[in-house]
Design a protein around this motif. Structure first.
Motif, PDB file in Angstrom:
ATOM      1  N   GLY A   1       0.801  -1.220   0.000  1.00 42.05           N
ATOM      2  CA  GLY A   1       0.000   0.000   0.000  1.00 42.05           C
ATOM      3  C   GLY A   1       0.833   1.268   0.000  1.00 42.05           C
ATOM      4  O   GLY A   1       0.337   2.342  -0.333  1.00 42.05           O
ATOM      5  N   TYR A   2       2.129   1.164   0.378  1.00 43.34           N
ATOM      6  CA  TYR A   2       2.993   2.364   0.374  1.00 43.34           C
ATOM      7  C   TYR A   2       3.372   2.672  -1.065  1.00 43.34           C
ATOM      8  O   TYR A   2       3.862   1.806  -1.787  1.00 43.34           O
ATOM      9  N   GLU A   3       3.205   3.945  -1.443  1.00 41.50           N
ATOM     10  CA  GLU A   3       3.554   4.330  -2.818  1.00 41.50           C
ATOM     11  C   GLU A   3       4.758   5.256  -2.869  1.00 41.50           C
ATOM     12  O   GLU A   3       5.100   5.750  -3.935  1.00 41.50           O
ATOM     13  N   GLU A   4       5.366   5.483  -1.677  1.00 43.71           N
ATOM     14  CA  GLU A   4       6.505   6.416  -1.650  1.00 43.71           C
ATOM     15  C   GLU A   4       7.834   5.684  -1.590  1.00 43.71           C
ATOM     16  O   GLU A   4       8.885   6.271  -1.808  1.00 43.71           O
ATOM     17  N   ILE A   5       7.795   4.417  -1.237  1.00 45.84           N
ATOM     18  CA  ILE A   5       9.048   3.679  -1.035  1.00 45.84           C
ATOM     19  C   ILE A   5       9.740   3.390  -2.368  1.00 45.84           C
ATOM     20  O   ILE A   5      10.929   3.646  -2.532  1.00 45.84           O
ATOM     21  N   LEU A   6       8.968   2.898  -3.313  1.00 45.75           N
ATOM     22  CA  LEU A   6       9.548   2.576  -4.619  1.00 45.75           C
ATOM     23  C   LEU A   6       8.965   3.512  -5.678  1.00 45.75           C
ATOM     24  O   LEU A   6       7.759   3.774  -5.647  1.00 45.75           O
ATOM     25  N   PRO A   7       9.812   3.993  -6.598  1.00 44.33           N
ATOM     26  CA  PRO A   7       9.244   4.819  -7.682  1.00 44.33           C
ATOM     27  C   PRO A   7       8.461   3.917  -8.645  1.00 44.33           C
ATOM     28  O   PRO A   7       8.886   2.797  -8.903  1.00 44.33           O
ATOM     29  N   ALA A   8       7.305   4.428  -9.095  1.00 45.64           N
ATOM     30  CA  ALA A   8       6.505   3.636 -10.030  1.00 45.64           C
ATOM     31  C   ALA A   8       7.228   3.519 -11.365  1.00 45.64           C
ATOM     32  O   ALA A   8       7.695   4.524 -11.900  1.00 45.64           O
ATOM     33  N   LEU A   9       7.334   2.314 -11.859  1.00 39.00           N
ATOM     34  CA  LEU A   9       7.985   2.132 -13.159  1.00 39.00           C
ATOM     35  C   LEU A   9       7.101   2.704 -14.263  1.00 39.00           C
ATOM     36  O   LEU A   9       7.566   3.125 -15.298  1.00 39.00           O
ATOM     37  N   TRP A  10       5.799   2.696 -13.989  1.00 38.83           N
ATOM     38  CA  TRP A  10       4.858   3.253 -14.984  1.00 38.83           C
ATOM     39  C   TRP A  10       4.097   4.413 -14.354  1.00 38.83           C
ATOM     40  O   TRP A  10       4.415   5.557 -14.588  1.00 38.83           O
ATOM     41  N   MET A  11       3.107   4.125 -13.513  1.00 34.37           N
ATOM     42  CA  MET A  11       2.345   5.205 -12.864  1.00 34.37           C
ATOM     43  C   MET A  11       1.497   4.611 -11.749  1.00 34.37           C
ATOM     44  O   MET A  11       1.233   3.401 -11.697  1.00 34.37           O
ATOM     45  N   SER A  12       1.046   5.485 -10.851  1.00 29.13           N
ATOM     46  CA  SER A  12       0.156   5.048  -9.781  1.00 29.13           C
ATOM     47  C   SER A  12      -1.295   5.194 -10.258  1.00 29.13           C
ATOM     48  O   SER A  12      -1.687   6.284 -10.688  1.00 29.13           O
ATOM     49  N   PRO A  13      -2.119   4.151 -10.219  1.00 27.42           N
ATOM     50  CA  PRO A  13      -3.477   4.250 -10.768  1.00 27.42           C
ATOM     51  C   PRO A  13      -4.300   5.369 -10.156  1.00 27.42           C
ATOM     52  O   PRO A  13      -5.035   6.066 -10.853  1.00 27.42           O
ATOM     53  N   ILE A  14      -4.134   5.570  -8.841  1.00 31.99           N
ATOM     54  CA  ILE A  14      -5.021   6.536  -8.181  1.00 31.99           C
ATOM     55  C   ILE A  14      -4.735   7.968  -8.621  1.00 31.99           C
ATOM     56  O   ILE A  14      -5.577   8.851  -8.501  1.00 31.99           O
ATOM     57  N   HIS A  15      -3.546   8.182  -9.142  1.00 33.64           N
ATOM     58  CA  HIS A  15      -3.225   9.534  -9.619  1.00 33.64           C
ATOM     59  C   HIS A  15      -3.574   9.730 -11.085  1.00 33.64           C
ATOM     60  O   HIS A  15      -3.470  10.834 -11.615  1.00 33.64           O
ATOM     61  N   HIS A  16      -3.940   8.658 -11.782  1.00 39.24           N
ATOM     62  CA  HIS A  16      -4.317   8.776 -13.210  1.00 39.24           C
ATOM     63  C   HIS A  16      -5.588   7.988 -13.483  1.00 39.24           C
ATOM     64  O   HIS A  16      -5.596   7.060 -14.305  1.00 39.24           O
ATOM     65  N   PRO A  17      -6.676   8.310 -12.782  1.00 44.43           N
ATOM     66  CA  PRO A  17      -7.891   7.479 -12.907  1.00 44.43           C
ATOM     67  C   PRO A  17      -8.474   7.450 -14.323  1.00 44.43           C
ATOM     68  O   PRO A  17      -8.913   6.414 -14.799  1.00 44.43           O
ATOM     69  N   ILE A  18      -8.466   8.597 -14.991  1.00 44.78           N
ATOM     70  CA  ILE A  18      -9.095   8.651 -16.323  1.00 44.78           C
ATOM     71  C   ILE A  18      -8.329   7.787 -17.308  1.00 44.78           C
ATOM     72  O   ILE A  18      -8.908   7.027 -18.090  1.00 44.78           O
ATOM     73  N   LEU A  19      -7.000   7.867 -17.208  1.00 41.29           N
ATOM     74  CA  LEU A  19      -6.177   7.043 -18.101  1.00 41.29           C
ATOM     75  C   LEU A  19      -6.454   5.558 -17.856  1.00 41.29           C
ATOM     76  O   LEU A  19      -6.577   4.763 -18.789  1.00 41.29           O
ATOM     77  N   MET A  20      -6.569   5.200 -16.557  1.00 41.74           N
ATOM     78  CA  MET A  20      -6.839   3.791 -16.220  1.00 41.74           C
ATOM     79  C   MET A  20      -8.165   3.339 -16.823  1.00 41.74           C
ATOM     80  O   MET A  20      -8.277   2.234 -17.357  1.00 41.74           O
ATOM     81  N   LEU A  21      -9.179   4.199 -16.731  1.00 39.35           N
ATOM     82  CA  LEU A  21     -10.491   3.843 -17.275  1.00 39.35           C
ATOM     83  C   LEU A  21     -10.420   3.677 -18.794  1.00 39.35           C
ATOM     84  O   LEU A  21     -11.026   2.768 -19.371  1.00 39.35           O
ATOM     85  N   LYS A  22      -9.660   4.561 -19.440  1.00 41.47           N
ATOM     86  CA  LYS A  22      -9.530   4.470 -20.909  1.00 41.47           C
ATOM     87  C   LYS A  22      -8.842   3.158 -21.302  1.00 41.47           C
ATOM     88  O   LYS A  22      -9.255   2.469 -22.246  1.00 41.47           O
ATOM     89  N   ILE A  23      -7.788   2.831 -20.535  1.00 37.53           N
ATOM     90  CA  ILE A  23      -7.062   1.588 -20.850  1.00 37.53           C
ATOM     91  C   ILE A  23      -7.987   0.380 -20.660  1.00 37.53           C
ATOM     92  O   ILE A  23      -8.000  -0.544 -21.476  1.00 37.53           O
ATOM     93  N   ALA A  24      -8.769   0.402 -19.569  1.00 38.77           N
ATOM     94  CA  ALA A  24      -9.686  -0.711 -19.292  1.00 38.77           C
ATOM     95  C   ALA A  24     -10.696  -0.866 -20.425  1.00 38.77           C
ATOM     96  O   ALA A  24     -11.003  -1.977 -20.863  1.00 38.77           O
TER      97      ALA A  24
END
Lengths: 716, 352
Positions: free
Chosen positions: A502-525
């Motif tokens: 659940g921690y999102e600060e420990i490791l840098p996202a190789l791609w992106m964090s879903p909660i910060h890009h909800p619209i993109l996630m919905l489009k991909i889905a």
């Protein structure tokens, strides 16, 4: 660009590069590097002993892990891991073996040894082949087998003894085995009956003990009831509870009365009393019908203490227990004495089983017998060669491709791939692919892992899932691989999302964090959903072409016209999203496809015109609504990835409000909660998408599994 | 039953009741030839197969039973567990037939092939574990095997009686008794609101069984009143426990018929033999079933009434086919199918 940036925005350059010339810069850099080296050397010297100690401890662990990983990688790389991954059914042949009837048992054994012959139980096309040569053999086998199973309930009998030499069990030998087992079962059933009798006696003594407690509380001399008086007739005893009401009525008709004084489990203790006379004789038959068991009233109840009587009954129970133990010892000795015989009998029955299993598929005429079945095309040659070696008399083997009409009868060989095995089990819950249909297992495995990982992406939680599955591999059997792969998929997406427990600060996202890009996630889905549905329709078209049903491939549900409609609809929707216009071409395609579907439905309906209009309208509307809603259904993939991140965020927010200990406990419990609850829900959602959006489009699941004749089969 | 399922079941029953043979149709059916009967009831394939007469007759009966039990399965689908259990308990009579066949086979050590030839192939919801029972070495072992499953109560009672008496008659009587007791017990589990019509229907069934058994045990087998009462099943209709207690004590057929409550008394008045009583009572059950089917409101009661009538029709059809296969004269066949109702005075005939 870098130079340009350096000149236009000097603040972006590192401070060390500012206001210095190139030689100065080189010297400064050298100095700093030397200082850093010196510092590193000092630190290394200080930390070396501790690091060596740690390395000594974790070294073996790392070595073991690397060996395990290496092994796993080697397994994955080996051809074995990827072999048997196929989308199409293994080609099958229909085989017809013509043998001399005397050779049938040997032919059955050979067919069972090859494990490649799936019997075809259809009656033969030739009218002459009407005899059933193995019928008597089968009857005897079934009797013998049933007797052995009954004996195995009394004494242990080796379930799967080593078969040793594979040989034919002749009819006479089977008959002798059956006779032997009849005698052995007669002995074993006497033991069984003896144990049952002891149990019954024990139950009855317990009833007496319960009854004694009742009698001892009475202030009358019950001893007087032991003998019938001149005028009164007494019965004290136990009746099954469900018989009491009828018995009460029946004794009333014989001028007697029935009193219930105790109820225990399924038994009722009763006293029946009435006048002596001619009707007394009527009772005997009724009491017998009602399973009445008289309870002996203890002699001299009035004179001796109830405790003494109770002790007598306890002694009786101890005697019964001793009798039981003695009988058990006798049973064990009997079992030991007959162990070899029973093992050998089991072995013989296992050797006789293939002929019995094959029996419904065998037909004969005179000395000739025919047996038909389905064999993988690649195994036919070997089968013929094995029969040639084993059969003493001439035989003939004919093989041919399955006819189109036989397709539903042809068994499908399941994928033997170990990686796909757990996924195949899940596919099997829906159905078995029909012969010729695409086997959905590889596609199911890939899309399942993709969806599960994307909806539950977390390195830590994925590692827990994989670790638990690995730890429980003994209990989970081959299903553990499913857990491991799901966990690894979750970990891969965890790396992409940068999420660990659940921690999102420990490791840098190789791609992106879903909660910060909800619209993109919905489009991909949505995009994934479109691709998924289009592939499913493509497979549906392929499956129908494979079974030569061209009309259904074009006009049927999820056929070509449906696919054209769907893709045109998506094209138009993309046009609206990007250019605010559906577009003429997609519109024409949508209308054309719908009209084609409506026309096809109209031509196939046998109903009055009004009803036809209604049905065709509703069916066409359902097609439109169905595809839209099914596509939107895939939004859940994005929704759950967001949900997962949001739940983790909530857990961490709660943890942040606690002290150090509370923080740790909250994080642990919160992760367990997410793993169990959300993990379960995600699993269900993925299965729902697979079964409903995928399988319902292209997978009939009405095939049947290849189940070859084998030597070590269970009971027939 | 929920508000939505009740109309569904009622509609289903009404639609299915089109398949019933009307009482006035029976006489006309007696005049049809075997091919005409086969064509009318879709039995051509069975009757055209090159089998002997016995195999054909067996095949027809098997097909008719399958049809009946398939319809039962369709009808219990919308029912709740208690109601479905009651209707299913009624359908288990066919499993009971098989059980008796198996028991007789074991008792008289008949050939396996002969036993098998007399067993019905039943659908899964009422089927006995036949293959398992087949391998039993004797009656007690067979009943013990059956005690592990839905027939446990029937098997337990049968075993207890057989252990005590070793008498085939007592064994079969115990099995029948437990079968009808089970139906009465399941009726008590149905909520009060849905019980009234079911009580009328099962009351008619149990009255018939109770009175026939009473007369048979008392006067054909000469059992004592006590023993007779013990073998009977108190009805939820007219012949309840207290009434049976008073009836079994009477010493003649006439005295019993005279002591019956109305409308049984009027219906059976003047009957001279057990056969006549049996005929008139059979008519009473079908009339009660027809009345409930046309005027009833309870979906479950109507479904059960339909099944009783359907079974009656199936038996008529089987008798007609059997009569044709054996080449019996029409008059005899008409008697067998009761084409002309027995001399049954009002109110039963008018009630239909």
């Amino acid at each position: 660009m870098a130079d340009h940036a350096e000149h236009t925005d000097p603040n972006r350059a590192p401070p060390i590069l500012m206001s210095r010339t190139r030689p100065q810069l080189t010297a400064a850099l050298k100095q700093q590097l030397l200082a850093a080296w010196a510092l590193a050397h000092v630190l290394w010297a200080k930390a070396q002993p501790q690091l060596k100690a740690v390395a000594a401890q974790i070294g073996p662990l790392l070595r073991r892990a690397s060996i395990a990983l290496g092994g796993a990688w080697q397994q994955l790389r080996s051809a074995e891991a990827w072999r048997e991954i196929r989308l199409r059914s293994l080609p099958m042949k229909h085989v017809r073996v013509l043998v001399i009837t005397d050779d049938l048992p040997q032919a059955s054994l050979t067919l069972a040894e090859t494990e490649s012959f799936h019997p075809d139980t259809r009656p033969p096309e030739e009218q002459l082949l009407s005899g059933l040569p193995g019928r008597d053999y089968r009857e005897i086998y079934q009797q013998a087998h049933a007797r052995l199973e009954k004996i195995a309930k009394v004494v242990p009998v080796d379930e799967e003894p080593d078969l040793g030499e594979v040989r034919v069990i002749e009819h006479d030998e089977l008959r002798r085995i059956n006779e032997e087992l009849t005698e052995r079962w007669a002995e074993a059933s006497r033991f069984e009956e003896g144990l049952r009798r002891i149990d019954e006696q024990d139950r009855f003594v317990r009833e007496q003990q319960a009854s004694l407690e009742n009698f001892s509380n009475l202030k009358i001399d019950l001893g007087a009831l032991r003998n019938k008086t001149r005028f009164l007739d007494f019965y004290v005893g136990v009746v099954p509870r469900e018989n009491v009401s009828r018995l009460q009525g029946a004794v009333t008709l014989a001028d007697h009365l029935l009193f219930t004084y105790l109820e225990r489990d399924q038994s009722t203790h009763v006293v029946i009393v009435g006048p002596r006379g001619e009707k007394e004789s009527q009772l005997a038959s009724v009491l017998s019908s009602a399973s009445f068991q008289p309870l002996p009233i203890p002699a001299g109840l009035a004179d001796t203490s109830p405790e003494h009587k109770y002790d007598e009954l306890t002694a009786e129970r101890n005697r019964l227990q001793a009798e039981r133990e003695a009988l058990n010892a006798e049973v064990e000795a009997w079992g030991q004495a007959h162990r070899d015989l029973l093992r050998s009998t089991r072995r013989s029955l296992m050797l006789a089983a293939p002929f019995v299993t094959l029996d419904p598929s065998i037909r004969s005429a005179g000395h000739l017998a025919v047996v038909c079945g389905w064999v993988p095309a690649r195994a036919v040659e070997d089968l013929e060669a094995r029969l040639g070696v084993s059969l003493a008399l001439p035989f003939e083997l004919e093989s041919r491709d399955p006819r189109p009409a036989e397709r539903p009868l042809v068994p499908t060989v399941p994928s033997a791939n170990r990686l796909l095995a757990p996924f195949a089990m899940l596919v099997k819950q829906y159905g078995i692919p029909q012969y010729g249909e695409v086997d959905p297992t590889p596609l199911f495995a890939v899309t399942f892992l993709l969806m599960f990982g994307s909806m539950f992406g977390d390195i830590g939680q994925g590692a827990v899932i994989a670790g638990v599955a690995w730890a429980l591999r003994a209990k989970l059997g081959r299903f553990y691989r499913f857990g491991v792969m799901a966990g690894l998929s979750s970990m891969v997406f965890g790396v992409l999302y940068g999420s660990i427990f659940g921690y999102e600060e420990i490791l840098p996202a190789l791609w992106m964090s879903p909660i910060h890009h909800p619209i993109l996630m919905l489009k991909i889905a949505l995009g994934y959903g479109v691709l998924f549905i289009a592939i499913a329709c493509g497979l549906a078209i392929y499956n129908r072409i494979a079974v030569k049903d061209l009309k259904a491939a074009v006009f049927g549900h999820h056929g070509l016209i449906n696919l054209v409609f769907y893709l045109a609809l998506i094209w138009g929707a993309v046009g609206i999203a990007t250019r605010s216009s559906f577009g003429t071409a997609p519109l024409l395609l949508v209308i054309g496809a719908l009209m084609a579907l409506a026309g096809y439905a109209w031509s196939h309906l046998q109903a009055p015109t009004g009803e036809k209009i209604l049905v065709v309208f509703i069916e066409t509307l359902e097609t439109v609504i169905g595809y839209i809603s099914n596509t939107l259904s895939f939004l859940r993939v994005a929704a759950f990835s967001l949900n997962h991140a949001a739940l983790s965020l909530a857990v961490l927010t709660l943890a942040a409000m606690m002290g150090p200990a509370g923080h740790v406990i909250t994080v642990i419990l919160g992760n367990v909660f997410v793993l169990v609850l959300e993990g379960g829900i995600v699993m269900i959602q993925v299965m729902r998408l697979q079964y409903y959006e995928g399988f319902s489009r292209y997978f009939s699941g009405d095939g049947h599994e290849f189940s070859p004749l084998k030597l070590r089969r269970g009971p027939v | 039953m929920s508000r939505l399922r009740e109309p569904y079941l009622n509609t289903r029953v009404s639609a299915m009741s089109e398949r019933l043979i009307a009482p006035d149709e029976v006489s006309a059916l007696c005049g049809l030839s075997l091919p005409e009967l086969a064509q009318r009831f879709g039995l051509e394939r069975l009757l055209e197969e090159p089998h002997d007469r016995r195999a054909k007759s067996r095949g027809v009966k098997q097909a008719l039973i399958n049809t009946l039990l398939d319809e039962l399965r369709v009808l219990i689908r919308p029912m709740n567990a208690v109601e479905a259990g009651l209707v299913l308990a009624w359908g288990r009579k066919y499993a009971l037939f098989n059980l008796k066949t198996l028991l007789r086979g074991k008792l008289y050590e008949l050939d396996q092939a002969e036993i098998r030839a007399n067993l019905y192939e039943l659908p899964e919801h009422v089927r006995l574990p036949q293959q398992d029972l087949f391998q039993a070495e004797g009656v007690l072992e067979l009943l013990r095997k059956l005690e592990q499953g839905p027939y446990s109560l029937i098997a337990k009672q049968g075993r207890e009686v057989f252990e005590q008496k070793r008498d085939p008659f007592a064994l079969e009587a115990a099995l029948d008794q437990r079968y009808y007791t089970e139906m009465a017990r399941r009726l008590q589990q149905v909520p009060e609101s849905g019980q009234a019509e079911l009580k009328q229907l099962l009351g008619a069934v149990l009255d018939r069984v109770g009175l026939l058994w009473l007369l048979r045990f008392r006067f054909s087998y000469g059992l004592s009143p006590s023993e007779t009462f013990y073998q009977l099943v108190p009805s939820v209709g007219l012949l309840h426990r207290e009434r049976l207690l008073s009836l079994v004590n009477l010493e003649s057929l006439e005295a019993i018929l005279a002591a019956l409550p109305e409308p049984l008394k009027t219906a059976l008045a003047g009957s001279q033999s057990l056969i006549e009583v049996q005929q008139r009572l059979g008519g009473q059950v079908t009339q009660e079933s027809r009345r409930l089917l046309t005027k009833g409101h309870s979906g479950v009661a109507r479904a059960l009434a339909y099944l009783i009538l359907r079974e009656h029709g199936v038996l008529i059809l089987f008798s007609l086919v059997q009569g044709q296969l054996l080449g019996l004269p029409r008059e005899l066949v008409e008697i067998a199918v009761e084409a002309h109702p027995p001399d049954c005075p009002l109110p039963f005939q008018s009630a239909a």
